[in-house]
Design an enzyme around this catalytic site. Structure first.
Site, mmCIF file in Angstrom:
data_model
loop_
_atom_site.group_PDB
_atom_site.id
_atom_site.type_symbol
_atom_site.label_atom_id
_atom_site.label_comp_id
_atom_site.label_asym_id
_atom_site.label_seq_id
_atom_site.Cartn_x
_atom_site.Cartn_y
_atom_site.Cartn_z
ATOM 1 N N SER A 155 -25.530 39.397 18.907
ATOM 2 C CA SER A 155 -24.846 40.270 17.950
ATOM 3 C C SER A 155 -25.820 41.344 17.506
ATOM 4 C CB SER A 155 -24.419 39.427 16.740
ATOM 5 O OG SER A 155 -24.008 40.228 15.655
ATOM 6 N N TYR A 168 -25.775 33.095 10.245
ATOM 7 C CA TYR A 168 -25.367 33.769 11.474
ATOM 8 C C TYR A 168 -26.511 34.610 12.038
ATOM 9 C CZ TYR A 168 -22.174 36.519 14.473
ATOM 10 O OH TYR A 168 -21.537 37.123 15.535
#
Length: 269
Positions: A155, A168
């Site tokens: 990401s 995350y």
């Protein structure tokens, strides 16, 4: 150009919907057969529903409509034994393994002091240990096949410190580290390992997150971190799948250890 992965077999985690389904379909469009798994259970710590049996069946239907074979299984990437059983069965049916898409992941939004021990554990177990488990169960098949390509979904949060996403961010940074390590260790087997780094992608996960705007309102100085350079707020799953396809194909035969951003310029701001 067509048939860019013709005759290859791809293992895709989190294939029930979103990016995982898109990757499976895009690879099938270019000639690959698919081993597709998903957890098919909700998490108590995640505010949106996970993929269902119907979702995974729809992925299979769309792959089969492309005249490609697909083997599906319910498997949690946190469970290495279940994951191994799924990939072993898929290889037994389809004959080999060439491509691995370690895609499964979850996400929650909260300030640092609202991260519970369970949120932290579920996120790291799925997004980091799950990627590791996927590699561990798949690599012996790639070695037996004489090489292959592993693509790990990271990401923009694997490159920069996005606020309100601490577990995350930790996991996605970790994915980069293990991918680089494995790229070095597996090179002698002609196995390439790369990471893909999307900005926000229009998927059920993104739609179900919520909670970010109120947090930014409390600290507007942080809002710009989420803004893309190109004039779009989100990209589509297929935009990421095209990057996955390239890394899976022989066009990328000398590409390994790469952080491949498909982020509309988010990480250059």
């Amino acid at each position: 150009m067509s048939g860019r992965v013709a005759g290859k077999v791809a293992f895709v985690t989190g294939a029930g919907r979103g990016q995982g389904r898109s990757h499976a379909i895009r690879l099938a469009e270019e000639g690959a057969d698919i081993i597709a798994v998903d957890v098919l259970e909700d998490y108590a710590t995640v505010g949106y529903g996970m993929s269902t049996e119907g979702d995974l069946a729809e992925t299979a239907k769309q792959v089969e409509a492309l005249d490609r074979r697909i083997v599906t299984a319910k498997a949690d990437v946190r469970d290495a034994a279940a994951l191994k059983a799924a990939v072993d069965e898929g290889v037994a049916q389809l004959g080999k393994l060439d491509i691995v898409c370690a895609n499964a992941g979850i996400c929650t939004v909260q300030a640092w002091d609202e991260v519970t021990p369970q949120i932290w554990q579920d996120t790291l177990d799925t997004n980091l240990t799950g990627v590791w488990n996927t590699m561990v169960v798949a690599v012996p098949h790639l070695i037996a096949n004489g090489g292959g390509s592993i693509i790990c979904t990271s990401s923009t949060a694997g490159i920069k410190g996005l606020p309100f996403l601490a577990p995350y961010v930790a996991a996605k940074h970790g994915v980069v580290g293990i991918a680089r390590s494995m790229a070095n260790e597996l090179a002698k087997h002609k196995i390439r390992v790369n990471t893909v780094h999307p900005t926000g992608v229009q998927t059920p996960m993104l739609d179900g997150l919520g909670g970010l705007d109120p947090l930014i309102t409390k600290d507007p100085n942080l809002g710009g971190i989420f803004v893309n350079t190109l004039p779009t707020e989100v990209v589509q799953p297929r935009d990421i799948s095209n990057a996955v396809l390239f890394l899976a194909s022989d066009e990328a035969q000398y590409v390994t250890g790469l952080e491949f951003t498909v982020d509309a310029g988010n990480t250059i701001r």
